[in-house]
Design a protein around this motif. Structure first.
Motif, PDB file in Angstrom:
ATOM      1  N   TRP A  64       0.788  -1.223   0.000  1.00  0.00           N
ATOM      2  CA  TRP A  64       0.000   0.000   0.000  1.00  0.00           C
ATOM      3  C   TRP A  64       0.822   1.277   0.000  1.00  0.00           C
ATOM      4  N   VAL A  65       1.907   1.351   0.759  1.00  0.00           N
ATOM      5  CA  VAL A  65       2.740   2.567   0.762  1.00  0.00           C
ATOM      6  C   VAL A  65       3.381   2.747  -0.611  1.00  0.00           C
ATOM      7  N   PHE A  66       3.902   1.648  -1.156  1.00  0.00           N
ATOM      8  CA  PHE A  66       4.552   1.708  -2.461  1.00  0.00           C
ATOM      9  C   PHE A  66       3.553   2.055  -3.558  1.00  0.00           C
ATOM     10  N   LEU A  67       2.376   1.476  -3.482  1.00  0.00           N
ATOM     11  CA  LEU A  67       1.338   1.749  -4.478  1.00  0.00           C
ATOM     12  C   LEU A  67       0.864   3.197  -4.404  1.00  0.00           C
ATOM     13  N   ALA A  68       0.671   3.715  -3.198  1.00  0.00           N
ATOM     14  CA  ALA A  68       0.236   5.105  -3.045  1.00  0.00           C
ATOM     15  C   ALA A  68       1.308   6.077  -3.538  1.00  0.00           C
ATOM     16  N   THR A  69       2.566   5.777  -3.218  1.00  0.00           N
ATOM     17  CA  THR A  69       3.659   6.652  -3.637  1.00  0.00           C
ATOM     18  C   THR A  69       3.801   6.673  -5.153  1.00  0.00           C
ATOM     19  N   SER A  70       3.865   5.503  -5.762  1.00  0.00           N
ATOM     20  CA  SER A  70       4.046   5.461  -7.218  1.00  0.00           C
ATOM     21  C   SER A  70       2.803   5.967  -7.944  1.00  0.00           C
ATOM     22  N   GLY A  71       1.630   5.724  -7.392  1.00  0.00           N
ATOM     23  CA  GLY A  71       0.406   6.251  -8.002  1.00  0.00           C
ATOM     24  C   GLY A  71       0.339   7.762  -7.953  1.00  0.00           C
ATOM     25  N   THR A  72       0.729   8.323  -6.818  1.00  0.00           N
ATOM     26  CA  THR A  72       0.759   9.784  -6.680  1.00  0.00           C
ATOM     27  C   THR A  72       1.756  10.400  -7.650  1.00  0.00           C
ATOM     28  N   LEU A  73       2.948   9.810  -7.720  1.00  0.00           N
ATOM     29  CA  LEU A  73       3.955  10.335  -8.647  1.00  0.00           C
ATOM     30  C   LEU A  73       3.520  10.176 -10.101  1.00  0.00           C
ATOM     31  N   ALA A  74       2.855   9.066 -10.419  1.00  0.00           N
ATOM     32  CA  ALA A  74       2.372   8.884 -11.793  1.00  0.00           C
ATOM     33  C   ALA A  74       1.385   9.991 -12.154  1.00  0.00           C
ATOM     34  N   GLY A  75       0.502  10.332 -11.223  1.00  0.00           N
ATOM     35  CA  GLY A  75      -0.473  11.387 -11.486  1.00  0.00           C
ATOM     36  C   GLY A  75       0.159  12.767 -11.595  1.00  0.00           C
ATOM     37  N   ILE A  76       0.989  13.115 -10.617  1.00  0.00           N
ATOM     38  CA  ILE A  76       1.599  14.450 -10.604  1.00  0.00           C
ATOM     39  C   ILE A  76       2.535  14.642 -11.803  1.00  0.00           C
ATOM     40  N   MET A  77       3.439  13.706 -11.984  1.00  0.00           N
ATOM     41  CA  MET A  77       4.418  13.854 -13.066  1.00  0.00           C
ATOM     42  C   MET A  77       3.770  13.629 -14.432  1.00  0.00           C
ATOM     43  N   GLY A  78       2.729  12.827 -14.475  1.00  0.00           N
ATOM     44  CA  GLY A  78       1.992  12.654 -15.723  1.00  0.00           C
ATOM     45  C   GLY A  78       1.353  13.954 -16.181  1.00  0.00           C
ATOM     46  N   MET A  79       0.786  14.697 -15.238  1.00  0.00           N
ATOM     47  CA  MET A  79       0.199  16.001 -15.579  1.00  0.00           C
ATOM     48  C   MET A  79       1.285  16.998 -16.001  1.00  0.00           C
ATOM     49  N   ARG A  80       2.427  16.961 -15.316  1.00  0.00           N
ATOM     50  CA  ARG A  80       3.530  17.861 -15.694  1.00  0.00           C
ATOM     51  C   ARG A  80       4.028  17.520 -17.101  1.00  0.00           C
ATOM     52  N   PHE A  81       4.122  16.231 -17.409  1.00  0.00           N
ATOM     53  CA  PHE A  81       4.554  15.812 -18.744  1.00  0.00           C
ATOM     54  C   PHE A  81       3.528  16.226 -19.796  1.00  0.00           C
ATOM     55  N   TYR A  82       2.256  16.054 -19.489  1.00  0.00           N
ATOM     56  CA  TYR A  82       1.188  16.426 -20.416  1.00  0.00           C
ATOM     57  C   TYR A  82       1.222  17.928 -20.714  1.00  0.00           C
ATOM     58  N   ASN A  83       1.430  18.729 -19.674  1.00  0.00           N
ATOM     59  CA  ASN A  83       1.437  20.184 -19.846  1.00  0.00           C
ATOM     60  C   ASN A  83       2.709  20.711 -20.500  1.00  0.00           C
ATOM     61  N   SER A  84       3.856  20.101 -20.208  1.00  0.00           N
ATOM     62  CA  SER A  84       5.121  20.620 -20.733  1.00  0.00           C
ATOM     63  C   SER A  84       5.574  19.917 -22.005  1.00  0.00           C
ATOM     64  N   GLY A  85       5.235  18.639 -22.146  1.00  0.00           N
ATOM     65  CA  GLY A  85       5.689  17.861 -23.289  1.00  0.00           C
ATOM     66  C   GLY A  85       7.151  17.449 -23.196  1.00  0.00           C
ATOM     67  N   LYS A  86       7.797  17.750 -22.077  1.00  0.00           N
ATOM     68  CA  LYS A  86       9.217  17.418 -21.905  1.00  0.00           C
ATOM     69  C   LYS A  86       9.352  16.054 -21.240  1.00  0.00           C
ATOM     70  N   PHE A  87      10.166  15.194 -21.868  1.00  0.00           N
ATOM     71  CA  PHE A  87      10.354  13.853 -21.320  1.00  0.00           C
ATOM     72  C   PHE A  87      11.147  13.879 -20.021  1.00  0.00           C
ATOM     73  N   MET A  88      12.144  14.726 -19.956  1.00  0.00           N
ATOM     74  CA  MET A  88      12.985  14.799 -18.755  1.00  0.00           C
ATOM     75  C   MET A  88      12.568  15.986 -17.914  1.00  0.00           C
ATOM     76  N   PRO A  89      12.316  15.830 -16.670  1.00  0.00           N
ATOM     77  CA  PRO A  89      12.254  14.607 -15.880  1.00  0.00           C
ATOM     78  C   PRO A  89      10.845  14.039 -15.756  1.00  0.00           C
ATOM     79  N   ALA A  90       9.848  14.874 -16.102  1.00  0.00           N
ATOM     80  CA  ALA A  90       8.462  14.485 -15.822  1.00  0.00           C
ATOM     81  C   ALA A  90       8.035  13.218 -16.547  1.00  0.00           C
ATOM     82  N   GLY A  91       8.370  13.099 -17.815  1.00  0.00           N
ATOM     83  CA  GLY A  91       7.963  11.922 -18.576  1.00  0.00           C
ATOM     84  C   GLY A  91       8.624  10.643 -18.082  1.00  0.00           C
ATOM     85  N   LEU A  92       9.885  10.734 -17.724  1.00  0.00           N
ATOM     86  CA  LEU A  92      10.612   9.570 -17.224  1.00  0.00           C
ATOM     87  C   LEU A  92      10.015   9.076 -15.907  1.00  0.00           C
TER      88      LEU A  92
END
Length: 114
Positions: A64-92
């Motif tokens: 659960w801790v690992f799932l919550a952490t990776s899920g949160t990062l997937a959401g936050i960084m996914g939105m940053r990647f979507y908005n910026s279009g930059k692979f590094m670091p958000a897309g990675l």
């Protein structure tokens, strides 16, 4: 006859690598741009991912801790990647986090629970 464990590398090893990737991303963000929020977030989420990987190594059902952490990062960084279009670091980080969520979900759904 030996029982098949299903994976060549225990998943918590991959989890520790993921935690190191996240923490290193925060450190690099601070070193390159002087971004204190990147440093704090990278170390915080990297530490949580490391804790989750450790818990996973002790009990494979304790995701659960690992799932919550990776899920949160997937959401936050996914939105940053979507908005910026930059692979590094958000897309990675978004891609690595999404892979972690998928693998945890598959493990959670495929193993019988007592």
């Amino acid at each position: 006859m030996q029982k098949d464990t299903g994976s060549l590398v225990p998943f918590h090893y991959v989890g520790f690598g993921y935690a190191a990737l996240v923490a290193t991303g925060g450190i690099v963000g601070y070193a390159k741009a002087g971004s204190v929020p990147s440093l704090v977030a990278g170390l915080f989420f990297g530490g949580l991912a490391g804790l989750g990987a450790y818990q996973l190594s002790q009990d494979p059902r304790n995701v659960w801790v690992f799932l919550a952490t990776s899920g949160t990062l997937a959401g936050i960084m996914g939105m940053r990647f979507y908005n910026s279009g930059k692979f590094m670091p958000a897309g990675l980080i978004a891609g690595a986090s999404l892979l972690m969520v998928a693998k945890l979900g598959i493990n959670l759904l495929s193993k019988p629970h007592p």
